[in-house]
Scaffold this active site. Sequence first.
Site, mmCIF file in Angstrom:
data_model
loop_
_atom_site.group_PDB
_atom_site.id
_atom_site.type_symbol
_atom_site.label_atom_id
_atom_site.label_comp_id
_atom_site.label_asym_id
_atom_site.label_seq_id
_atom_site.Cartn_x
_atom_site.Cartn_y
_atom_site.Cartn_z
ATOM 1 N N ASP A 171 8.032 8.866 -4.616
ATOM 2 C CA ASP A 171 9.227 8.269 -4.256
ATOM 3 C C ASP A 171 9.304 7.057 -4.660
ATOM 4 O O ASP A 171 8.623 6.577 -5.434
ATOM 5 C CB ASP A 171 9.361 8.515 -2.624
ATOM 6 N N ALA A 211 0.821 -1.301 0.057
ATOM 7 C CA ALA A 211 -0.027 0.119 -0.079
ATOM 8 C C ALA A 211 0.846 1.328 -0.110
ATOM 9 O O ALA A 211 0.413 2.416 -0.089
ATOM 10 C CB ALA A 211 -0.915 0.151 1.037
ATOM 11 N N GLY A 212 2.116 1.128 -0.024
ATOM 12 C CA GLY A 212 2.938 2.237 0.101
ATOM 13 C C GLY A 212 3.507 2.479 1.323
ATOM 14 O O GLY A 212 3.691 1.744 2.224
ATOM 15 N N HIS A 247 15.203 4.195 -0.120
ATOM 16 C CA HIS A 247 15.939 4.428 -1.471
ATOM 17 C C HIS A 247 17.221 3.792 -1.441
ATOM 18 O O HIS A 247 17.557 3.152 -2.586
ATOM 19 C CB HIS A 247 16.095 6.059 -1.552
#
Length: 266
Positions: free
Chosen positions: A148, A67-68, A93
């Site tokens: 992102d 879902a992020g 990241h």
Amino acid sequence: MIDRLSDDGIDVRVEAGIARITLDRPAAGNAITLPVAMALMRAAIRCETDPSIRCVIMTGRGRLFCAGGDVPTIADAGAGRAPMLAELIGVLHVAIERLSAMPKPLITLINGPAAGAGFSLAMLGDLVLSARSAHFTAAYGAIGLTADGGLSWLLPRLVGLRRAQEIVLTNRRISALEAETIGLVTRVVEDDALAEEGNKLAEQLAGGATRALGAARALLRDSFDTGLEAQLNQEQRSMVLAGGSAECAEGLQAFLAKRPANFKGI
């Protein structure tokens, strides 16, 4: 023998040269918190550096792929939201960079809806198999955030700038079948066949010339950032290095002997 580790919402299983990373917070839609991002970073580093791992699968457990970011956690941060996001996204990241740059193929199996950073993780695979019931949504604009996880880099390269603009700015839901049509995913399969099809692909890649596959992966990734002359030079250097490898020697010998190559034995 199966090597298995559960770590803060990430389950990692390594067997027969294949690492399976499973996002494992099904009750929360596999949403990403800082502990989850750190666990994913550790898993990515393990996959990159462990020489016994020849191919990586990433999928989700439960109804959603991912879902992020974990929205309740972000909301609860209040005035500390900006530094919290800086840390969360920074760690995530690092994980994405490792998974993207590792010299091993990555397969993503999209078992259900993917949104936000989950959309980014879904697209990260070299081969992306989507369950028919899955769908994809950028989602950021609905909560006043921006992309992102590499979404703004990956999406235009896969579907083109104009279509990427529409997907991100309108938050339009993309069905699995449309995702296949526009090049977001490699192939749509029936939900109950997803794991089996993913395992078949992973076994094929893990049995291949993984060093050469890793080098080909890098060439394809870098091609968008180089001109033709530079890319030709990179191809030459990569081919020369591959040509001097034990993988190439085995592949050539197997071809001439009309037998299957044994790359795992190298």
